[in-house]
Enzyme design. Structure first.
Site, mmCIF file in Angstrom:
data_model
loop_
_atom_site.group_PDB
_atom_site.id
_atom_site.type_symbol
_atom_site.label_atom_id
_atom_site.label_comp_id
_atom_site.label_asym_id
_atom_site.label_seq_id
_atom_site.Cartn_x
_atom_site.Cartn_y
_atom_site.Cartn_z
ATOM 1 N N TYR A 1 7.589 -22.654 -14.593
ATOM 2 C CA TYR A 1 7.202 -23.780 -15.440
ATOM 3 C C TYR A 1 7.466 -23.431 -16.902
ATOM 4 O O TYR A 1 7.922 -24.266 -17.682
ATOM 5 C CB TYR A 1 5.724 -24.129 -15.221
ATOM 6 C CG TYR A 1 5.456 -24.674 -13.839
ATOM 7 C CD1 TYR A 1 5.643 -26.023 -13.555
ATOM 8 C CD2 TYR A 1 5.027 -23.847 -12.814
ATOM 9 C CE1 TYR A 1 5.417 -26.533 -12.289
ATOM 10 C CE2 TYR A 1 4.797 -24.343 -11.536
ATOM 11 C CZ TYR A 1 4.993 -25.681 -11.281
ATOM 12 O OH TYR A 1 4.773 -26.186 -10.020
ATOM 13 N N ASN B 1 7.503 -36.404 -10.294
ATOM 14 C CA ASN B 1 8.938 -36.535 -10.032
ATOM 15 C C ASN B 1 9.152 -37.604 -8.963
ATOM 16 O O ASN B 1 8.696 -37.458 -7.828
ATOM 17 C CB ASN B 1 9.496 -35.186 -9.556
ATOM 18 C CG ASN B 1 10.939 -35.268 -9.094
ATOM 19 O OD1 ASN B 1 11.640 -36.227 -9.362
ATOM 20 N ND2 ASN B 1 11.365 -34.242 -8.391
ATOM 21 N N CYS C 1 12.280 -30.389 -7.960
ATOM 22 C CA CYS C 1 11.016 -29.861 -8.474
ATOM 23 C C CYS C 1 10.489 -28.727 -7.594
ATOM 24 O O CYS C 1 9.692 -27.907 -8.047
ATOM 25 C CB CYS C 1 9.983 -30.966 -8.635
ATOM 26 S SG CYS C 1 9.664 -31.924 -7.164
ATOM 27 N N HIS C 2 10.968 -28.642 -6.354
ATOM 28 C CA HIS C 2 10.543 -27.550 -5.466
ATOM 29 C C HIS C 2 11.059 -26.202 -5.949
ATOM 30 O O HIS C 2 10.556 -25.170 -5.523
ATOM 31 C CB HIS C 2 11.003 -27.822 -4.022
ATOM 32 C CG HIS C 2 12.485 -27.908 -3.865
ATOM 33 N ND1 HIS C 2 13.189 -29.069 -4.136
ATOM 34 C CD2 HIS C 2 13.411 -26.982 -3.489
ATOM 35 C CE1 HIS C 2 14.478 -28.862 -3.909
ATOM 36 N NE2 HIS C 2 14.634 -27.595 -3.522
ATOM 37 N N GLU D 1 17.197 -23.185 1.219
ATOM 38 C CA GLU D 1 18.141 -22.770 0.185
ATOM 39 C C GLU D 1 18.402 -21.264 0.216
ATOM 40 O O GLU D 1 19.514 -20.822 -0.056
ATOM 41 C CB GLU D 1 17.650 -23.208 -1.191
ATOM 42 C CG GLU D 1 17.652 -24.715 -1.332
ATOM 43 C CD GLU D 1 17.326 -25.200 -2.732
ATOM 44 O OE1 GLU D 1 17.411 -24.420 -3.695
ATOM 45 O OE2 GLU D 1 17.012 -26.395 -2.862
#
Length: 153
Positions: free
Chosen positions: A90, A113, A121-122, A148
């Site tokens: 953040y 979001n 945002c993850h 990912e």
């Protein structure tokens, strides 16, 4: 006019909303009080999300429109710069938008979001490396990051 359609995915139901030939929302759960209609763009968005969930896609190529305050849009645009398979804190996002003390406000912008997965945002984590905060639940955030991290690109 807005059109929305809900699909079942491996992370649960996802509702995709289109307005003026752009995606304005991807959220977990069912559509609410909107015209339920599967448009070509909504279906294409779903197909790209499915490819992402199946580890076959790293980038989305659909038109989006971010609706929110100037600050939130800055945060969401910064999220779009986080590469696939990487994370930012953040604090890093706050620095990217030129407001290094706005970590909590960045967290709130993430919470609101409107286009999850596509606006990633993850990929935002605590500065200590821990998974913190995700509107869809930390279990979904963890699954998205696992996808990912294990994809071969």
């Amino acid at each position: 006019m807005k059109a929305s359609y809900t699909y079942s995915t491996k992370i649960g139901e996802i509702t995709i909303t289109e307005e003026n030939q752009k995606i304005i929302e991807v959220k977990l759960g069912k559509a609410d009080n909107r015209e339920i209609k599967e448009t070509k763009l909504i279906k294409q968005t779903y197909e790209q999300i499915e490819e992402y969930l199946e580890e076959k896609r790293t980038k989305f190529t659909i038109p989006i429109s971010l609706k929110g305050t100037t600050f939130r849009k800055k945060v969401w645009e910064a999220l779009l710069t986080i590469p696939y398979g990487k994370t930012n804190s953040y604090q890093e996002i706050a620095r990217k938008i030129g407001n290094p003390k706005a970590c909590r406000a960045v967290g709130m912008a993430n919470h609101y979001n409107p286009i999850i997965i596509i606006v990633p945002c993850h990929r935002v984590i605590g500065k200590n490396g821990k998974l913190v905060g995700y509107g869809g639940g930390l279990d979904i955030k963890e699954k998205l990051l696992e996808i990912e991290n294990k994809a071969k690109y």
